[in-house]
Design a protein around this motif. Sequence first.
Motif, short mmCIF file in Angstrom:
data_model
loop_
_atom_site.label_atom_id
_atom_site.label_comp_id
_atom_site.label_asym_id
_atom_site.label_seq_id
_atom_site.Cartn_x
_atom_site.Cartn_y
_atom_site.Cartn_z
N SER A 54 -17.46 -9.13 10.67
CA SER A 54 -17.27 -10.45 10.07
C SER A 54 -17.79 -11.56 10.97
N VAL A 55 -17.51 -11.47 12.27
CA VAL A 55 -17.96 -12.49 13.22
C VAL A 55 -19.49 -12.50 13.29
N LEU A 56 -20.09 -11.32 13.43
CA LEU A 56 -21.54 -11.25 13.51
C LEU A 56 -22.20 -11.70 12.21
N ASP A 57 -21.58 -11.36 11.09
CA ASP A 57 -22.13 -11.75 9.80
C ASP A 57 -22.12 -13.26 9.63
N LEU A 58 -21.02 -13.90 10.00
CA LEU A 58 -20.95 -15.37 9.92
C LEU A 58 -21.97 -16.01 10.85
N LEU A 59 -22.14 -15.42 12.04
CA LEU A 59 -23.10 -15.97 12.99
C LEU A 59 -24.53 -15.84 12.47
N SER A 60 -24.87 -14.68 11.93
CA SER A 60 -26.23 -14.49 11.41
C SER A 60 -26.48 -15.40 10.21
N VAL A 61 -25.47 -15.59 9.36
CA VAL A 61 -25.61 -16.49 8.22
C VAL A 61 -25.89 -17.92 8.70
N PHE A 62 -25.16 -18.36 9.71
CA PHE A 62 -25.35 -19.72 10.21
C PHE A 62 -26.75 -19.90 10.79
N ILE A 63 -27.19 -18.96 11.62
CA ILE A 63 -28.49 -19.10 12.27
C ILE A 63 -29.62 -18.98 11.26
N LEU B 191 -35.16 -19.35 16.54
CA LEU B 191 -33.88 -19.16 15.85
C LEU B 191 -33.94 -17.93 14.94
N ASP B 192 -35.07 -17.73 14.29
CA ASP B 192 -35.23 -16.57 13.43
C ASP B 192 -35.12 -15.28 14.25
N ALA B 193 -35.73 -15.28 15.43
CA ALA B 193 -35.63 -14.10 16.30
C ALA B 193 -34.18 -13.82 16.68
N LEU B 194 -33.42 -14.87 16.97
CA LEU B 194 -32.01 -14.70 17.30
C LEU B 194 -31.23 -14.19 16.10
N ALA B 195 -31.51 -14.75 14.92
CA ALA B 195 -30.80 -14.34 13.71
C ALA B 195 -31.06 -12.87 13.39
N LEU C 37 -18.75 -1.71 19.31
CA LEU C 37 -19.08 -2.89 20.10
C LEU C 37 -20.29 -2.63 20.99
N PHE C 38 -20.29 -1.53 21.73
CA PHE C 38 -21.43 -1.19 22.58
C PHE C 38 -22.69 -0.99 21.75
N ALA C 39 -22.52 -0.33 20.62
CA ALA C 39 -23.68 -0.08 19.76
C ALA C 39 -24.27 -1.39 19.25
N ALA C 40 -23.41 -2.32 18.84
CA ALA C 40 -23.88 -3.61 18.32
C ALA C 40 -24.56 -4.43 19.41
N LEU C 41 -23.97 -4.44 20.61
CA LEU C 41 -24.56 -5.20 21.71
C LEU C 41 -25.92 -4.65 22.11
N ALA C 42 -26.01 -3.32 22.24
CA ALA C 42 -27.28 -2.71 22.60
C ALA C 42 -28.34 -3.00 21.54
N CYS C 43 -27.94 -2.92 20.29
CA CYS C 43 -28.85 -3.19 19.17
C CYS C 43 -29.36 -4.63 19.23
N ALA C 44 -28.46 -5.58 19.39
CA ALA C 44 -28.85 -7.00 19.41
C ALA C 44 -29.76 -7.31 20.59
N ALA D 172 -38.75 -11.25 21.17
CA ALA D 172 -39.11 -12.29 22.12
C ALA D 172 -40.36 -11.91 22.91
N GLY D 173 -40.48 -10.63 23.27
CA GLY D 173 -41.68 -10.18 23.95
C GLY D 173 -42.93 -10.36 23.12
N SER D 174 -42.79 -10.14 21.81
CA SER D 174 -43.92 -10.35 20.92
C SER D 174 -44.31 -11.82 20.86
N LEU D 175 -43.31 -12.70 20.85
CA LEU D 175 -43.58 -14.13 20.74
C LEU D 175 -44.08 -14.73 22.05
#
Length: 206
Positions: free
Chosen positions: A4-13, A92-96, A172-179, A187-190
């Motif tokens: 829920s927290v990650l979803d709200l954050l991605s929606v905002f960004i 911002l798109d890269a972060l989202a 949690l570890f899986a989500a952090l590693a993924c992000a 970012a490396g591409s940009l």
Amino acid sequence: MLVSVLDLLSVFIFALTGALTASRAQLDLVGFVFIACLTAMGGGTARDVLLNRDAVFWIADPRYVAVATAAAILVFFTAHRLESRIKTLIWLDALAVSVAVPVGVAVARGMGFDWPVLLIMGMVTACMGGLARDVVCNEVPLVLKARDLYATAALAGAALNVVVYMATSSPLFAALACAIVTFTIRAGSLALGWRAPVYRSTPPRQ
């Protein structure tokens, strides 16, 4: 709770990027809100429809619409202060994207799907909203920019999420590693010009 927290954050960004695209198209406030909501919720809507969830996430919880609308209004009154709206939009798109990939994987995992579906839902959640934003605003979609690592970054992050979860059983570890991996590749591409090989046609043999 994590989803829920990650979803709200991605929606905002993502909504911020949609509103910035609307500013480049010089739309009115309603146009800002529409493009922001389309961008913020397009990927999650496609995911939920494909997974046949009981209810699309923003219909079940209207807070997502409120968050996207707030982001659109914020950009409407502040976009002119940015030195480069396109550069801000791209980063911002890269972060989202890096936040949305673990959300898509987690939603599919929570419904009991196997790893191929987890990979695809991570990519769908991260890429479809931005694709819809750019198509509607008559921009070249970022996900289709030649040789840019966009969908590739999403796929790599989703794959690492699956591997880390299998090894640790920790969402949690899986989500952090993924992000982290998704954002690093994007970012490396940009910033550093990281590229993937592309198909090059050759003349037919006589």
